[in-house]
Motif scaffolding. Structure first.
Motif, PDB file in Angstrom:
ATOM      1  N   PRO A 280      23.003 -36.753  14.769  1.00 12.61           N
ATOM      2  CA  PRO A 280      22.728 -37.606  15.925  1.00 12.61           C
ATOM      3  C   PRO A 280      23.143 -39.046  15.672  1.00 12.61           C
ATOM      4  O   PRO A 280      23.670 -39.388  14.603  1.00 12.61           O
ATOM      5  N   ALA A 281      22.905 -39.905  16.651  1.00 13.97           N
ATOM      6  CA  ALA A 281      23.143 -41.334  16.475  1.00 13.97           C
ATOM      7  C   ALA A 281      22.312 -41.872  15.321  1.00 13.97           C
ATOM      8  O   ALA A 281      21.234 -41.367  15.006  1.00 13.97           O
ATOM      9  N   ASP A 282      22.834 -42.919  14.686  1.00 14.40           N
ATOM     10  CA  ASP A 282      22.164 -43.650  13.602  1.00 14.40           C
ATOM     11  C   ASP A 282      21.940 -42.791  12.362  1.00 14.40           C
ATOM     12  O   ASP A 282      21.084 -43.093  11.530  1.00 14.40           O
ATOM     13  N   ALA A 283      22.728 -41.734  12.213  1.00 12.12           N
ATOM     14  CA  ALA A 283      22.490 -40.789  11.120  1.00 12.12           C
ATOM     15  C   ALA A 283      22.814 -41.380   9.749  1.00 12.12           C
ATOM     16  O   ALA A 283      22.196 -40.991   8.752  1.00 12.12           O
ATOM     17  N   LEU A 284      23.766 -42.307   9.666  1.00  9.81           N
ATOM     18  CA  LEU A 284      24.049 -42.912   8.365  1.00  9.81           C
ATOM     19  C   LEU A 284      22.860 -43.710   7.852  1.00  9.81           C
ATOM     20  O   LEU A 284      22.703 -43.899   6.642  1.00  9.81           O
ATOM     21  N   ARG A 285      22.008 -44.174   8.772  1.00 13.85           N
ATOM     22  CA  ARG A 285      20.781 -44.870   8.369  1.00 13.85           C
ATOM     23  C   ARG A 285      19.642 -43.883   8.103  1.00 13.85           C
ATOM     24  O   ARG A 285      18.932 -43.997   7.103  1.00 13.85           O
ATOM     25  N   SER A 286      19.472 -42.924   9.002  1.00 15.20           N
ATOM     26  CA  SER A 286      18.333 -42.002   8.887  1.00 15.20           C
ATOM     27  C   SER A 286      18.604 -40.856   7.919  1.00 15.20           C
ATOM     28  O   SER A 286      17.656 -40.270   7.371  1.00 15.20           O
ATOM     29  N   GLY A 287      19.862 -40.510   7.756  1.00 19.89           N
ATOM     30  CA  GLY A 287      20.218 -39.364   6.936  1.00 19.89           C
ATOM     31  C   GLY A 287      20.156 -38.034   7.660  1.00 19.89           C
ATOM     32  O   GLY A 287      20.567 -37.006   7.114  1.00 19.89           O
ATOM     33  N   GLU A 288      19.664 -38.024   8.909  1.00 16.76           N
ATOM     34  CA  GLU A 288      19.507 -36.767   9.638  1.00 16.76           C
ATOM     35  C   GLU A 288      20.866 -36.138   9.948  1.00 16.76           C
ATOM     36  O   GLU A 288      21.708 -36.734  10.625  1.00 16.76           O
ATOM     37  N   GLY A 289      21.077 -34.935   9.461  1.00 14.64           N
ATOM     38  CA  GLY A 289      22.310 -34.216   9.733  1.00 14.64           C
ATOM     39  C   GLY A 289      23.503 -34.654   8.913  1.00 14.64           C
ATOM     40  O   GLY A 289      24.573 -34.040   9.000  1.00 14.64           O
ATOM     41  N   ILE A 290      23.355 -35.709   8.137  1.00 15.54           N
ATOM     42  CA  ILE A 290      24.473 -36.202   7.324  1.00 15.54           C
ATOM     43  C   ILE A 290      24.695 -35.256   6.136  1.00 15.54           C
ATOM     44  O   ILE A 290      23.752 -34.834   5.472  1.00 15.54           O
ATOM     45  N   VAL A 291      25.956 -34.928   5.890  1.00  9.56           N
ATOM     46  CA  VAL A 291      26.332 -34.110   4.745  1.00  9.56           C
ATOM     47  C   VAL A 291      26.781 -35.043   3.624  1.00  9.56           C
ATOM     48  O   VAL A 291      27.578 -35.961   3.848  1.00  9.56           O
ATOM     49  N   THR A 292      26.258 -34.828   2.430  1.00  8.62           N
ATOM     50  CA  THR A 292      26.746 -35.548   1.258  1.00  8.62           C
ATOM     51  C   THR A 292      27.833 -34.703   0.605  1.00  8.62           C
ATOM     52  O   THR A 292      27.575 -33.592   0.141  1.00  8.62           O
ATOM     53  N   LEU A 293      29.049 -35.231   0.609  1.00  7.24           N
ATOM     54  CA  LEU A 293      30.174 -34.529   0.017  1.00  7.24           C
ATOM     55  C   LEU A 293      30.426 -35.074  -1.384  1.00  7.24           C
ATOM     56  O   LEU A 293      30.802 -36.240  -1.542  1.00  7.24           O
ATOM     57  N   GLU A 294      30.206 -34.247  -2.361  1.00  4.94           N
ATOM     58  CA  GLU A 294      30.554 -34.608  -3.728  1.00  4.94           C
ATOM     59  C   GLU A 294      32.067 -34.473  -3.903  1.00  4.94           C
ATOM     60  O   GLU A 294      32.738 -33.811  -3.100  1.00  4.94           O
ATOM     61  N   PRO A 295      32.641 -35.103  -4.930  1.00  2.00           N
ATOM     62  CA  PRO A 295      34.081 -34.958  -5.152  1.00  2.00           C
ATOM     63  C   PRO A 295      34.495 -33.491  -5.187  1.00  2.00           C
ATOM     64  O   PRO A 295      33.867 -32.662  -5.858  1.00  2.00           O
ATOM     65  N   GLY A 296      35.509 -33.155  -4.398  1.00  2.79           N
ATOM     66  CA  GLY A 296      35.994 -31.778  -4.329  1.00  2.79           C
ATOM     67  C   GLY A 296      35.319 -30.926  -3.286  1.00  2.79           C
ATOM     68  O   GLY A 296      35.813 -29.832  -2.985  1.00  2.79           O
ATOM     69  N   GLU A 297      34.215 -31.376  -2.711  1.00  2.00           N
ATOM     70  CA  GLU A 297      33.527 -30.608  -1.688  1.00  2.00           C
ATOM     71  C   GLU A 297      34.100 -30.885  -0.303  1.00  2.00           C
ATOM     72  O   GLU A 297      34.726 -31.928  -0.067  1.00  2.00           O
ATOM     73  N   ALA A 298      33.854 -29.948   0.624  1.00  2.00           N
ATOM     74  CA  ALA A 298      34.410 -30.086   1.969  1.00  2.00           C
ATOM     75  C   ALA A 298      33.405 -29.628   3.024  1.00  2.00           C
ATOM     76  O   ALA A 298      32.582 -28.742   2.784  1.00  2.00           O
ATOM     77  N   PHE A 299      33.473 -30.257   4.166  1.00  2.00           N
ATOM     78  CA  PHE A 299      32.760 -29.863   5.380  1.00  2.00           C
ATOM     79  C   PHE A 299      33.723 -29.051   6.234  1.00  2.00           C
ATOM     80  O   PHE A 299      34.899 -29.403   6.379  1.00  2.00           O
TER      81      PHE A 299
END
Length: 308
Positions: A280-299
């Motif tokens: 949703p909106a503001d997800a980079l702040r809230s973390g909601e729904g944000i995927v953390t991609l480690e090096p080599g990982e993909a969405f």
């Protein structure tokens, strides 16, 4: 492929047309977005002409985050990141970093094209992402498959969205009937930023059973999507004997529905934006729904449209 008319480069750059049966779509270099989609029955999208610059986010790709980010600021791994305020009047950063970037067609066939873009680290954005979007037409309609790979040395956050407007040839969204398989609405303040959640049951935002849009004004995010056995959630639209189904896979847990009331007068309420979003909106702040991609990982995620 056409990039210019009478010696003038088109505002959306190179144009990549694909077709299948009576379907035709045009994908553009600028932003890697979808400018046109039509079938034998007429236009499906409320798109824009080749000689026009895209407006209102029409058909654009929203990465590495969709929607709004309060003050353009967020924390990532102990550091404060500050992005440019691209929605100046509201003080937000909006819809990512690739809408106006040049994308490259890396694969082509008569019925498909793959658009690619490498997003490098920059002020406010810490990661390196290789973005790939395949647009394909088939007997089942249009499918859009996204892959975002972290090709850098550090972890980075990621969210994805798309911004098509659908008109089905109707003169206004008032004439469309809409069905949205969502049980929850994300409430928002005057800046379009989340303030909470409410059930749609019994409210004017309950479109689960399907009904005409009429004079309703919508600029709302919906979630808790009911899915079919294939894992897809489907939004249904119909007008004048034509109908479409927009489906999203499980990577897209949110849908933004926008009736276009704040657009320029010539575009106002001409098409309904149905925006698949992974967060949703503001997800980079809230973390909601944000995927953390480690090096080599993909969405990976996909959505599509079928027209009847």
């Amino acid at each position: 492929m056409v990039a210019w008319v009478s010696g003038v480069v088109l505002p959306s750059g190179d144009q990549y047309e694909i077709g299948h049966g009576d379907q035709r779509a045009v994908i553009v270099e600028v932003g890697g977005g979808l400018r046109l989609y039509e079938t034998g029955g007429g236009p499906v999208l409320d798109g824009y002409d080749a000689v026009q610059r895209c407006s209102g986010g029409r058909g654009q790709v929203l990465m590495p985050w969709p929607n709004r980010l309060r003050d353009g600021r967020y924390e990532w791994q102990g550091s404060t990141q500050q992005l440019p305020l691209t929605e100046v009047e509201a003080g937000n950063a909006i819809h990512g970093l690739v809408r106006w970037a040049a994308w490259t067609a890396t694969e082509r066939s008569p019925d498909s094209v793959v658009m690619a873009h490498r997003l490098h680290p920059q002020p406010g954005w810490p990661g390196t992402l290789d973005l790939r979007i395949e647009y394909r037409l088939s007997d089942d309609g249009l499918s859009v498959v996204t892959r975002a790979a972290n090709t850098g040395a550090e972890a980075c956050p990621f969210g994805a969205g798309f911004h098509p407007y659908f008109g089905l040839g109707a003169p206004a969204v008032d004439e469309l009937a809409l069905s949205v398989p969502a049980r929850t609405r994300v409430e928002a303040d005057e800046r379009g930023l989340p303030t909470g959640r409410t059930s749609v049951a019994g409210s004017r935002f309950d479109y689960r059973a399907g009904r005409p849009i009429g004079d309703a004004r919508l600029d709302d995010c919906f979630t808790d999507l009911d899915r079919d056995p294939d894992g897809r959630a489907r939004v249904e639209l119909s007008s004048g004997g034509r109908s479409l189904s927009l489906w999203v896979d499980e990577a897209f847990a949110y849908l933004m529905i926008f009736t276009g009331d704040t657009l320029a007068p010539e575009r106002r309420r001409r098409g309904l934006a149905v925006e698949p979003m992974s967060c949703p909106a503001d997800a980079l702040r809230s973390g909601e729904g944000i995927v953390t991609l480690e090096p080599g990982e993909a969405f990976t995620g996909s959505w599509g449209v079928s027209v009847r």
